[in-house]
Design a protein around this motif. Structure first.
Motif, PDB file in Angstrom:
ATOM      1  N   LEU A  93      44.704  56.102  39.938  1.00 15.83           N
ATOM      2  CA  LEU A  93      43.271  55.702  40.401  1.00 15.83           C
ATOM      3  C   LEU A  93      42.408  56.823  40.609  1.00 15.83           C
ATOM      4  N   ILE A  94      41.393  56.885  39.446  1.00 17.30           N
ATOM      5  CA  ILE A  94      40.401  57.825  39.573  1.00 17.30           C
ATOM      6  C   ILE A  94      38.995  57.287  39.460  1.00 17.30           C
ATOM      7  N   VAL A 166      47.217  58.143  44.109  1.00 15.03           N
ATOM      8  CA  VAL A 166      48.203  57.911  43.430  1.00 15.03           C
ATOM      9  C   VAL A 166      49.077  57.028  44.220  1.00 15.03           C
ATOM     10  N   THR A 167      49.576  55.586  43.664  1.00 13.16           N
ATOM     11  CA  THR A 167      50.159  54.910  44.473  1.00 13.16           C
ATOM     12  C   THR A 167      51.511  54.540  43.469  1.00 13.16           C
ATOM     13  N   ALA A 168      52.390  54.239  44.239  1.00 10.24           N
ATOM     14  CA  ALA A 168      53.896  53.931  44.200  1.00 10.24           C
ATOM     15  C   ALA A 168      54.136  52.486  43.867  1.00 10.24           C
ATOM     16  N   THR A 169      54.871  52.103  43.007  1.00 17.62           N
ATOM     17  CA  THR A 169      55.299  50.624  43.055  1.00 17.62           C
ATOM     18  C   THR A 169      56.845  50.688  42.449  1.00 17.62           C
ATOM     19  N   LEU A 179      43.720  44.584  34.095  1.00 13.07           N
ATOM     20  CA  LEU A 179      42.701  45.190  33.434  1.00 13.07           C
ATOM     21  C   LEU A 179      41.165  44.589  33.859  1.00 13.07           C
ATOM     22  N   GLU A 180      41.158  43.353  33.997  1.00 13.52           N
ATOM     23  CA  GLU A 180      39.860  42.694  34.641  1.00 13.52           C
ATOM     24  C   GLU A 180      39.388  43.436  35.844  1.00 13.52           C
ATOM     25  N   ALA A 181      40.171  43.899  36.878  1.00 12.41           N
ATOM     26  CA  ALA A 181      40.126  44.463  38.144  1.00 12.41           C
ATOM     27  C   ALA A 181      40.788  45.428  38.514  1.00 12.41           C
ATOM     28  N   PRO A 182      40.871  46.730  37.910  1.00 12.97           N
ATOM     29  CA  PRO A 182      41.627  47.494  37.854  1.00 12.97           C
ATOM     30  C   PRO A 182      41.869  48.280  39.241  1.00 12.97           C
ATOM     31  N   PHE A 183      40.826  48.128  40.164  1.00 14.26           N
ATOM     32  CA  PHE A 183      40.968  48.807  41.613  1.00 14.26           C
ATOM     33  C   PHE A 183      41.091  47.673  42.616  1.00 14.26           C
ATOM     34  N   ASP A 184      41.147  46.560  42.423  1.00 13.84           N
ATOM     35  CA  ASP A 184      41.396  45.373  43.302  1.00 13.84           C
ATOM     36  C   ASP A 184      42.929  45.521  43.826  1.00 13.84           C
ATOM     37  N   GLU A 185      43.263  45.054  44.894  1.00 11.80           N
ATOM     38  CA  GLU A 185      44.585  44.733  45.520  1.00 11.80           C
ATOM     39  C   GLU A 185      45.329  45.967  45.865  1.00 11.80           C
TER      40      GLU A 185
END
Length: 233
Positions: A93-94, A166-169, A179-185
């Motif tokens: 996320l940038i 940088v997040t891991a899953t 796509l509608e809320a890329p930085f949520d949750e």
């Protein structure tokens, strides 16, 4: 605060002892750390911050005094990493902020892009960008964000703050899911690392250099490059 509500001297003393204990635990965790992101260190850090905050509040309430040091609160730091040990997917996320300082340069660059796409001479195309928001849409549609970041002055832009997470899953997200809320949750416990760049860091550096100049009379070094100003997790 009334006298009846004030903490006792014994409570203040107990809070001070709690800080000493938390300080010893933090040092022990640092000495035993198994890596850069050792969760034991983060846990000890948060415990030390919480103990110091309690002591500072009680000291002020009882004696109207404060501590000469400041330990960031636990909420200001990322929590210990609790994501998958072997991530199978990651998200980057940038956010980059810019100021439009030379609108005419921005418009001219967008006009060149339009002219090249339509095979016309610059300044003759009827659809050439004539608004700042239209020019931004053209340029960000033509160039990758990293290229704009490296050439921002050519586009009449000035860099502001930026951050990269940088997040891991365990598994990649389904197509179109976020796509509608890329930085949520975003789960803070799944953040592997974070790097921030801000003019605030320059101001801190300048203040330090000014203090040094006052002591030795020599000029400080030039501002560090943005890559040197990044603050990691």
């Amino acid at each position: 605060m009334s006298d009846a509500a004030q903490p006792t001297a014994a409570e203040v003393r107990a809070a001070a002892e709690a800080v000493k204990t938390a300080l010893d635990r933090h040092l022990a965790a640092v000495e035993r750390r198994s890596g850069e992101d050792d969760p034991a260190v983060y846990e000890a850090f948060n415990e030390l911050a919480a103990a110091a905050e309690v002591y500072d509040e009680l000291l002020y309430d009882r004696y109207d005094e404060v501590t000469p040091f400041e330990i960031p609160g636990a909420e200001e730091a990322l929590p210990p990493y609790a994501g998958p040990e072997e991530p199978h997917a990651l998200s980057v996320l940038i956010r980059r902020d810019y100021a439009v300082v030379e609108p005419q340069r921005l418009l001219a660059q967008a006009e060149r892009v339009e002219a090249a796409e339509e095979g016309e001479a610059v300044g003759t195309g009827e659809d050439a960008a004539s608004t700042v928001h239209g020019a931004l849409g053209i340029l960000f549609g033509e160039f990758e964000p990293d290229e704009i970041a490296s050439r921002h002055k050519e586009f009449g832009l000035e860099e502001g703050d930026s951050t990269l997470w940088v997040t891991a899953t365990d598994e990649p997200a389904d197509p179109g899911e976020w796509l509608e809320a890329p930085f949520d949750e975003i789960d803070p416990e799944h953040v592997v690392c974070r790097f921030d760049v801000s003019a605030v860091f320059d101001e801190e550096q300048d203040e330090t250099e000014d203090d040094e100049d006052g002591e030795d009379g020599e000029d400080g070094d030039e501002d560090a490059d943005a890559s040197d100003r990044g603050r990691g997790r």
